[in-house]
Design a protein around this motif. Structure first.
Motif, PDB file in Angstrom:
ATOM      1  N   PHE A  79      52.462 -30.558 -26.395  1.00  0.00           N
ATOM      2  CA  PHE A  79      52.742 -29.279 -27.147  1.00  0.00           C
ATOM      3  C   PHE A  79      53.490 -29.728 -28.587  1.00  0.00           C
ATOM      4  CE2 PHE A  79      53.086 -28.700 -22.121  1.00  0.00           C
ATOM      5  CZ  PHE A  79      51.657 -27.682 -22.733  1.00  0.00           C
ATOM      6  N   ALA A  80      53.839 -28.439 -29.102  1.00  0.00           N
ATOM      7  CA  ALA A  80      54.863 -28.142 -29.829  1.00  0.00           C
ATOM      8  C   ALA A  80      56.142 -29.145 -29.478  1.00  0.00           C
ATOM      9  CB  ALA A  80      55.347 -27.116 -30.603  1.00  0.00           C
ATOM     10  N   GLY A  81      56.812 -30.106 -31.050  1.00  0.00           N
ATOM     11  CA  GLY A  81      57.853 -30.573 -30.550  1.00  0.00           C
ATOM     12  C   GLY A  81      57.986 -32.063 -29.070  1.00  0.00           C
ATOM     13  N   ASP A  82      56.513 -31.941 -28.740  1.00  0.00           N
ATOM     14  CA  ASP A  82      56.793 -33.592 -27.937  1.00  0.00           C
ATOM     15  C   ASP A  82      56.115 -34.798 -28.800  1.00  0.00           C
ATOM     16  OD1 ASP A  82      56.621 -32.028 -25.756  1.00  0.00           O
ATOM     17  OD2 ASP A  82      54.485 -31.749 -25.240  1.00  0.00           O
ATOM     18  N   GLU A  83      56.251 -35.711 -28.019  1.00  0.00           N
ATOM     19  CA  GLU A  83      56.866 -37.438 -29.249  1.00  0.00           C
ATOM     20  C   GLU A  83      55.533 -37.547 -28.476  1.00  0.00           C
ATOM     21  OE1 GLU A  83      58.379 -41.005 -28.928  1.00  0.00           O
ATOM     22  OE2 GLU A  83      59.817 -40.069 -27.752  1.00  0.00           O
ATOM     23  N   ASN A  84      55.186 -37.177 -27.443  1.00  0.00           N
ATOM     24  CA  ASN A  84      53.478 -37.904 -26.861  1.00  0.00           C
ATOM     25  C   ASN A  84      53.229 -36.613 -26.048  1.00  0.00           C
ATOM     26  OD1 ASN A  84      54.944 -38.426 -24.770  1.00  0.00           O
ATOM     27  ND2 ASN A  84      55.701 -40.218 -24.522  1.00  0.00           N
ATOM     28  N   ALA A  85      52.479 -38.019 -25.465  1.00  0.00           N
ATOM     29  CA  ALA A  85      51.074 -37.129 -24.504  1.00  0.00           C
ATOM     30  C   ALA A  85      51.575 -36.623 -22.955  1.00  0.00           C
ATOM     31  CB  ALA A  85      49.952 -37.678 -24.094  1.00  0.00           C
ATOM     32  N   ALA A  86      53.195 -37.417 -22.328  1.00  0.00           N
ATOM     33  CA  ALA A  86      53.368 -37.323 -21.978  1.00  0.00           C
ATOM     34  C   ALA A  86      54.640 -36.380 -21.829  1.00  0.00           C
ATOM     35  CB  ALA A  86      53.761 -38.573 -21.124  1.00  0.00           C
ATOM     36  N   SER A  87      54.863 -35.456 -22.742  1.00  0.00           N
ATOM     37  CA  SER A  87      55.348 -34.044 -23.039  1.00  0.00           C
ATOM     38  C   SER A  87      57.096 -34.187 -22.900  1.00  0.00           C
ATOM     39  CB  SER A  87      55.535 -33.595 -21.636  1.00  0.00           C
ATOM     40  OG  SER A  87      53.960 -32.853 -21.844  1.00  0.00           O
ATOM     41  N   VAL A  88      57.585 -36.273 -23.322  1.00  0.00           N
ATOM     42  CA  VAL A  88      58.461 -36.414 -24.091  1.00  0.00           C
ATOM     43  C   VAL A  88      59.407 -35.871 -24.728  1.00  0.00           C
ATOM     44  CG1 VAL A  88      60.309 -38.331 -24.782  1.00  0.00           C
ATOM     45  CG2 VAL A  88      58.141 -38.075 -22.552  1.00  0.00           C
ATOM     46  N   PRO A  89      59.953 -35.185 -25.092  1.00  0.00           N
ATOM     47  CA  PRO A  89      60.859 -34.023 -26.261  1.00  0.00           C
ATOM     48  C   PRO A  89      60.830 -35.272 -27.496  1.00  0.00           C
ATOM     49  CG  PRO A  89      62.301 -33.443 -24.082  1.00  0.00           C
ATOM     50  CD  PRO A  89      61.385 -34.767 -24.446  1.00  0.00           C
ATOM     51  N   ASP A  90      60.374 -34.923 -28.406  1.00  0.00           N
ATOM     52  CA  ASP A  90      60.941 -35.532 -30.029  1.00  0.00           C
ATOM     53  C   ASP A  90      61.927 -34.848 -30.471  1.00  0.00           C
ATOM     54  OD1 ASP A  90      61.036 -36.574 -32.129  1.00  0.00           O
ATOM     55  OD2 ASP A  90      58.761 -36.754 -32.735  1.00  0.00           O
ATOM     56  N   ARG A  91      62.985 -35.491 -30.629  1.00  0.00           N
ATOM     57  CA  ARG A  91      64.333 -34.412 -30.456  1.00  0.00           C
ATOM     58  C   ARG A  91      64.598 -34.437 -31.860  1.00  0.00           C
ATOM     59  NH1 ARG A  91      64.821 -37.261 -25.687  1.00  0.00           N
ATOM     60  NH2 ARG A  91      65.450 -35.688 -24.617  1.00  0.00           N
ATOM     61  N   ALA A  92      64.020 -35.364 -32.378  1.00  0.00           N
ATOM     62  CA  ALA A  92      63.992 -35.699 -34.397  1.00  0.00           C
ATOM     63  C   ALA A  92      63.256 -34.369 -35.028  1.00  0.00           C
ATOM     64  CB  ALA A  92      63.551 -37.273 -34.711  1.00  0.00           C
ATOM     65  N   ALA A  93      61.783 -34.083 -34.325  1.00  0.00           N
ATOM     66  CA  ALA A  93      60.761 -33.648 -34.536  1.00  0.00           C
ATOM     67  C   ALA A  93      61.489 -31.770 -34.336  1.00  0.00           C
ATOM     68  CB  ALA A  93      59.961 -33.678 -34.324  1.00  0.00           C
ATOM     69  N   ILE A  94      62.404 -32.442 -33.658  1.00  0.00           N
ATOM     70  CA  ILE A  94      62.632 -30.421 -33.453  1.00  0.00           C
ATOM     71  C   ILE A  94      63.391 -29.644 -34.093  1.00  0.00           C
ATOM     72  CG2 ILE A  94      63.618 -29.412 -31.132  1.00  0.00           C
ATOM     73  CD1 ILE A  94      62.524 -30.735 -29.286  1.00  0.00           C
ATOM     74  N   GLU A  95      64.401 -30.715 -34.079  1.00  0.00           N
ATOM     75  CA  GLU A  95      65.583 -30.772 -35.184  1.00  0.00           C
ATOM     76  C   GLU A  95      65.555 -30.451 -36.783  1.00  0.00           C
ATOM     77  OE1 GLU A  95      69.299 -30.509 -34.945  1.00  0.00           O
ATOM     78  OE2 GLU A  95      68.560 -30.619 -32.414  1.00  0.00           O
ATOM     79  N   ALA A  96      63.997 -31.076 -37.234  1.00  0.00           N
ATOM     80  CA  ALA A  96      63.701 -30.198 -38.637  1.00  0.00           C
ATOM     81  C   ALA A  96      63.674 -29.111 -38.204  1.00  0.00           C
ATOM     82  CB  ALA A  96      62.807 -31.973 -39.088  1.00  0.00           C
ATOM     83  N   PHE A 106      58.408 -26.147 -27.086  1.00  0.00           N
ATOM     84  CA  PHE A 106      57.706 -26.069 -25.253  1.00  0.00           C
ATOM     85  C   PHE A 106      59.637 -26.328 -24.804  1.00  0.00           C
ATOM     86  CE2 PHE A 106      57.845 -29.272 -21.612  1.00  0.00           C
ATOM     87  CZ  PHE A 106      56.827 -28.283 -20.745  1.00  0.00           C
ATOM     88  N   ALA A 107      60.198 -27.653 -26.072  1.00  0.00           N
ATOM     89  CA  ALA A 107      61.417 -27.659 -25.429  1.00  0.00           C
ATOM     90  C   ALA A 107      62.054 -26.371 -25.455  1.00  0.00           C
ATOM     91  CB  ALA A 107      62.329 -29.354 -26.492  1.00  0.00           C
ATOM     92  N   ALA A 108      61.936 -25.841 -26.637  1.00  0.00           N
ATOM     93  CA  ALA A 108      62.673 -24.089 -26.637  1.00  0.00           C
ATOM     94  C   ALA A 108      62.935 -23.141 -25.356  1.00  0.00           C
ATOM     95  CB  ALA A 108      62.783 -24.290 -28.105  1.00  0.00           C
ATOM     96  N   LYS A 109      61.890 -23.109 -25.130  1.00  0.00           N
ATOM     97  CA  LYS A 109      61.319 -21.986 -23.681  1.00  0.00           C
ATOM     98  C   LYS A 109      62.506 -22.037 -22.650  1.00  0.00           C
ATOM     99  CE  LYS A 109      58.098 -20.894 -26.087  1.00  0.00           C
ATOM    100  NZ  LYS A 109      58.357 -19.030 -26.355  1.00  0.00           N
ATOM    101  N   PRO A 110      62.493 -21.399 -21.567  1.00  0.00           N
ATOM    102  CA  PRO A 110      63.934 -21.416 -20.860  1.00  0.00           C
ATOM    103  C   PRO A 110      63.127 -22.196 -19.557  1.00  0.00           C
ATOM    104  CG  PRO A 110      63.449 -19.412 -21.030  1.00  0.00           C
ATOM    105  CD  PRO A 110      61.957 -20.093 -21.683  1.00  0.00           C
ATOM    106  N   VAL A 111      63.642 -22.615 -18.639  1.00  0.00           N
ATOM    107  CA  VAL A 111      63.186 -23.871 -17.789  1.00  0.00           C
ATOM    108  C   VAL A 111      62.496 -23.200 -16.702  1.00  0.00           C
ATOM    109  CG1 VAL A 111      65.230 -23.101 -16.117  1.00  0.00           C
ATOM    110  CG2 VAL A 111      64.432 -25.491 -16.161  1.00  0.00           C
ATOM    111  N   TRP A 112      62.590 -21.963 -16.899  1.00  0.00           N
ATOM    112  CA  TRP A 112      61.096 -21.513 -15.656  1.00  0.00           C
ATOM    113  C   TRP A 112      60.194 -21.405 -16.459  1.00  0.00           C
ATOM    114  CZ3 TRP A 112      58.096 -17.288 -16.653  1.00  0.00           C
ATOM    115  CH2 TRP A 112      58.330 -16.547 -17.381  1.00  0.00           C
TER     116      TRP A 112
END
Length: 383
Positions: A79-96, A106-112
């Protein structure tokens, strides 16, 4: 030349059926993630069958790269904002990201919504199993044999418990029994457990209590399995085999029951391993899956599809384990976030992912070791 021919036959006989089964399961698992992500407005960067270098692929109108990769032992949706295939957030990419791009990450979506996307993968595995079971039952039906006792092993569990020749088993632990196969399925996974068995004897219902004995059996492929047995025999020639047919709605209901049976027995086995009541040597990995796929493929496409349904349930359950790196680990994080009203710290999540990766690798090593031991014992028995 004969050696090369034998090797080629082995590849076709084992690897091809295994990859066929695994690709179906992985595709529908990842498709579950993908469809719910799209529904939630998450941008999907990649949908891959396999890992590593891309072999072939195409990019759709929404920017998703669909590809087949070189290592065909799984797959992923990134997903957009993932660091890798395990969906670990890429925080630097999200900030940019711009505000518009961040809204589709993916990381910006509500928890549900994130939980729904993650849960959709294992759910898709269960739905796939239900569909496969239902289609096979509606098209081919199910061969059944009356659950009648035609013979008793002297001193066996059934004779000791008071079974008599001519008894017809009608229920086990309150679960209705309509065939001898139904008896075998329950008994084989209940070694050492007390079962309440209702039999019909001379027009009357009789309740018996029996404990299946753990016995090592060799199947028609030469695999040694430890199962529970009662010591009863059914003479097929005495009553023959009939085919039970199902309408589509009935087949769907039976598909749900079959899927639940696999879930129930798998969870029961894992619980017994954890509590020390069962050995973990029945846990298999990729090698065992390939071996079983090749063996079952000899029985035909129907048997192979049935195996795919069973494996699909198993992989769905495996992914629900609360281990970071697996879907269940992500769901555990989201549950904590929902309770705390804020996510765990980045450091805590990173530590969890590292621990999860280590646990997954240990499980893979353990399963592969079991596979090697299993193959070695088979070769020793065959020589």
């Amino acid at each position: 030349m004969e050696l090369i021919g034998g090797l080629g036959a082995g590849i076709v006989g084992y690897v091809v059926p295994f990859l066929f089964v695994l690709t179906i399961i992985v595709f529908f698992h990842e498709l579950g993630h993908f469809l719910v992500a799209r529904w939630c407005g998450v941008k999907v960067d990649a949908f891959s069958i396999g890992f590593g270098k891309e072999l072939i692929g195409r990019t759709d109108s929404k920017g998703t790269r669909w590809k087949l990769s070189a290592i065909p032992l799984g797959g992923y949706v990134k997903f957009a904002g993932d660091e890798n295939a395990a969906s670990v957030p890429d925080r630097a990419a999200i900030e940019a990201m711009s505000d518009e791009e961040r809204r589709t990450s993916f990381a910006a979506k509500p928890v549900w919504q994130r939980a729904a996307v993650v849960a959709a993968g294992p759910i898709a595995n269960f739905l796939l199993a239900i569909v496969i079971f239902a289609v096979l039952l509606s098209v081919y039906g199910r061969p059944v044999t009356e659950a009648r006792v035609d013979g008793l092993e002297p001193g066996g569990a059934a004779q000791t418990a008071g079974f008599e020749i001519g008894d017809v088993i009608v229920a086990i632990d309150g679960q209705p029994i309509d065939s001898f196969g139904g008896v075998q399925r329950i008994v084989s996974t209940s070694a050492g457990e007390t079962l309440a068995v209702m039999v019909e004897r001379g027009g009357e219902k009789v309740m018996l209590s029996v404990v299946p004995r753990a016995t090592e059996m060799t199947d028609r492929f030469g695999n040694v399995q430890r199962i529970g047995v009662l010591g009863i025999r059914r003479d097929v020639s005495a009553g023959g085999i009939t085919t039970q047919t199902y309408s589509v709605p009935e087949a769907v209901v039976e598909g749900v029951r079959e899927t639940w049976f696999v879930v129930d027995r798998t969870v029961d086995y894992i619980a017994k391993v954890v509590t020390g009541r069962e050995k973990a040597d029945q846990l298999g990995g990729t090698i065992r899956m390939a071996e079983v796929s090749g063996q079952v493929a000899r029985e035909g496409m129907v048997a192979l599809l049935n195996l795919a349904a069973v494996f699909s349930v198993s992989i769905g359950l495996l992914n629900l384990l609360p281990v970071p790196m697996l879907d269940g680990g992500h769901l555990a994080y989201y549950a904590i976030e929902a309770v705390r009203r804020r996510p765990l710290s980045a450091k805590a999540q990173d530590v969890g992912f590292r621990i999860g990766l280590a646990l997954v690798l240990l499980l893979m090593v353990f399963a592969t070791w079991n596979d090697i031991v299993h193959l070695t014992m088979r070769q020793a028995g065959a020589s």
